[in-house]
Design a protein around this motif. Structure first.
Motif, mmCIF file in Angstrom:
data_model
loop_
_atom_site.group_PDB
_atom_site.id
_atom_site.type_symbol
_atom_site.label_atom_id
_atom_site.label_comp_id
_atom_site.label_asym_id
_atom_site.label_seq_id
_atom_site.Cartn_x
_atom_site.Cartn_y
_atom_site.Cartn_z
ATOM 1 N N SER A 62 -2.732 1.865 -1.817
ATOM 2 C CA SER A 62 -3.589 2.147 -2.970
ATOM 3 C C SER A 62 -4.367 3.445 -2.810
ATOM 4 O O SER A 62 -4.658 4.122 -3.799
ATOM 5 C CB SER A 62 -4.568 0.988 -3.197
ATOM 6 O OG SER A 62 -5.508 0.891 -2.135
ATOM 7 N N PHE A 86 -2.500 6.164 -4.608
ATOM 8 C CA PHE A 86 -2.035 6.012 -5.984
ATOM 9 C C PHE A 86 -2.343 7.251 -6.840
ATOM 10 O O PHE A 86 -1.528 7.676 -7.649
ATOM 11 C CB PHE A 86 -2.662 4.771 -6.625
ATOM 12 C CG PHE A 86 -2.073 3.468 -6.159
ATOM 13 C CD1 PHE A 86 -0.962 3.446 -5.328
ATOM 14 C CD2 PHE A 86 -2.617 2.257 -6.554
ATOM 15 C CE1 PHE A 86 -0.408 2.250 -4.887
ATOM 16 C CE2 PHE A 86 -2.075 1.053 -6.132
ATOM 17 C CZ PHE A 86 -0.970 1.061 -5.293
ATOM 18 N N ILE A 126 -8.735 3.528 -4.237
ATOM 19 C CA ILE A 126 -8.046 4.406 -5.188
ATOM 20 C C ILE A 126 -8.929 5.604 -5.542
ATOM 21 O O ILE A 126 -8.469 6.751 -5.577
ATOM 22 C CB ILE A 126 -7.660 3.618 -6.460
ATOM 23 C CG1 ILE A 126 -6.588 2.573 -6.134
ATOM 24 C CG2 ILE A 126 -7.155 4.567 -7.549
ATOM 25 C CD1 ILE A 126 -6.280 1.625 -7.274
ATOM 26 N N ILE A 151 2.309 6.244 -0.332
ATOM 27 C CA ILE A 151 2.426 5.073 -1.207
ATOM 28 C C ILE A 151 3.536 4.153 -0.711
ATOM 29 O O ILE A 151 3.386 2.926 -0.661
ATOM 30 C CB ILE A 151 2.712 5.503 -2.658
ATOM 31 C CG1 ILE A 151 1.561 6.348 -3.214
ATOM 32 C CG2 ILE A 151 2.954 4.278 -3.544
ATOM 33 C CD1 ILE A 151 1.824 6.878 -4.609
#
Length: 433
Positions: free
Chosen positions: A61, A64, A114, A368
């Motif tokens: 995350s 992202f 994130i 990722i």
């Protein structure tokens, strides 16, 4: 002349090494922020009741929005001073840490990671672009190596302190400590940070014609840099997310001992970075081509490191497995030192910030994929240790392929000549007589 230093001048402006040190600290904070989830992986997993796949998602995350913001900010620094962009990034990092000090859910932790990744995505590219305003091309490899060292030292310096906080207090407070450190760096940067003077003169800017990004980003060396560093970042993202958890859950070490062991890959990686920077610059001083001094020197260790990782299932003791992992993953650090200077060799100055950012955005996509792959493999394996070893073998195979692609594609001196021959006025340099 307008009184500013020439972009291609031979001298290094006063204050260059002070800025290099500040940006080194910038990267120290950057990587301390990255490592904390991996370091606290076991207590986080226990407190929140996470499966291996969920923990892999948490590791992924962070990346992202990493690539998206890297590209956006890369274009911004073509027009806005890097001094202010770096300050904003540091403030975002700091603010993103503080929600974790209290009781949090998996969703809150996921969102904060994130946001943190969005702030840290542009960090290295912007910092490299800032440093290149202080050093002429033939002197850039060593400061790039020092900047890259921030990743290793960020872990070496942070792991003992953060692990002490995790063991003796709580993983929540480790996040809070990082937020405070980020604010301290921002204060120092406000007081001491400056924009570099090695920028194009008005005449150079007027003469410099932009290269279409389609041509720049599909050039052989740019593609080679992305491919090679993708493999290196696969290893790095596993080190950030899974290394400590592997030491505890896979090999049976305590959290305290695992924290100490977690430093070793970064110590070895720091030595690789420094040696690569020194050797690259020494080779260039002796007249070696940048194909050899940067391209081969960066890509060959990836192949060797990947082959070492592929031997891990055949080693029957924890010490040997850790040693292979430390050396194999650590060797890939050489590519981080050489790729930004290679791209800077042929990217026009007015497009350099964006080119470096797009390069970073593409190779960090490995961040990722890799933690998710490891999480899936571990969760579906017959045993934890078997799952980890399979995941690291996949890592080794990725490194070997990416290193071979680097050896095939990294020809920065030829790339520069090709671009000059196609459109010599576009980068403001004269063709050789």
């Amino acid at each position: 002349m307008d009184g500013r230093p020439r972009l291609d001048g031979q001298s290094t402006p006063k204050g260059a090494w002070r800025i290099t040190f500040l940006l080194f600290l910038f990267m120290v904070v950057n990587f301390a922020d990255k490592i904390v989830v991996g370091l606290a992986g076991v207590p986080i997993t226990k407190e929140l009741g996470l499966t291996p796949e969920q923990f892999g998602l948490l590791g992924s995350s962070f990346f992202f929005l990493f690539s998206t913001t890297a590209v956006i900010v890369g274009f911004i620094v073509n027009r806005i001073d890097t001094r202010w962009v770096l300050l904003v990034l540091a403030l975002v990092w700091s603010v993103a840490q503080f929600p974790m000090v209290g009781t949090v859910s998996f969703t809150t932790l996921l969102i904060c990671r994130i946001v943190l990744g969005a702030g840290e995505g542009p960090a290295f590219a912007v910092a490299a672009h800032a440093i290149y305003k202080w050093f002429p091309d033939h002197k850039r490899t060593l400061p790039t190596a020092i900047l890259s060292q921030g990743s290793a030292f960020g872990v070496i310096l942070a792991v003992p302190a953060l692990n002490w906080i995790i063991v003796n207090h709580s993983w929540h407070y480790a996040f809070g400590a990082l937020g405070i450190v980020g604010l301290m760096w921002a204060a120092a940067w406000i007081a001491l940070g400056r924009e570099g003077p090695l920028v194009p003169t008005a005449a150079m800017t007027a003469a410099e014609t932009r290269i279409p990004y389609a041509r720049l980003l599909t050039s052989r060396t740019f593609v080679g840099c992305v491919a090679a560093t993708f493999g290196a970042f696969w290893a790095l993202s596993l080190g950030l997310t899974w290394f400590t958890t592997y030491i505890v859950n896979g090999l049976g070490f305590s959290q305290h001992d695992a924290g100490l062991i977690s430093i070793t890959p970064w110590v070895f990686g720091a030595l690789v970075l420094l040696l690569t920077g020194w050797l690259s610059q020494s080779l260039m001083a002796r007249g070696a081509s940048t194909r050899l001094a940067r391209g081969v020197l960066g890509a060959a260790p990836l192949v060797l490191g990947g082959l070492i990782l592929l031997t891990m299932p055949f080693i029957d003791n924890p010490t040997g497995q850790i040693t292979a992992l430390v050396i194999g993953a650590g060797l890939c650090g050489a590519i981080y030192v050489v790729c930004p200077p290679m791209i800077a060799e042929f990217a026009p100055v007015s497009q350099r910030g964006a080119a470096l950012a797009i390069y970073g955005a593409l190779y960090t996509l490995a961040g990722i994929i890799a933690p998710l792959v490891m999480g899936s493999v571990v969760q579906n394996a017959a045993s934890l240790n078997e799952g980890y070893l399979t995941g690291y073998m996949i890592n080794g195979a990725v490194m070997v392929v990416s290193g071979l692609l680097g050896l095939l594609l990294l020809w920065p001196d030829t790339e520069r000549a090709r671009l000059l021959n196609e459109q010599p006025a576009r980068i403001g340099l004269r063709k050789p007589a």
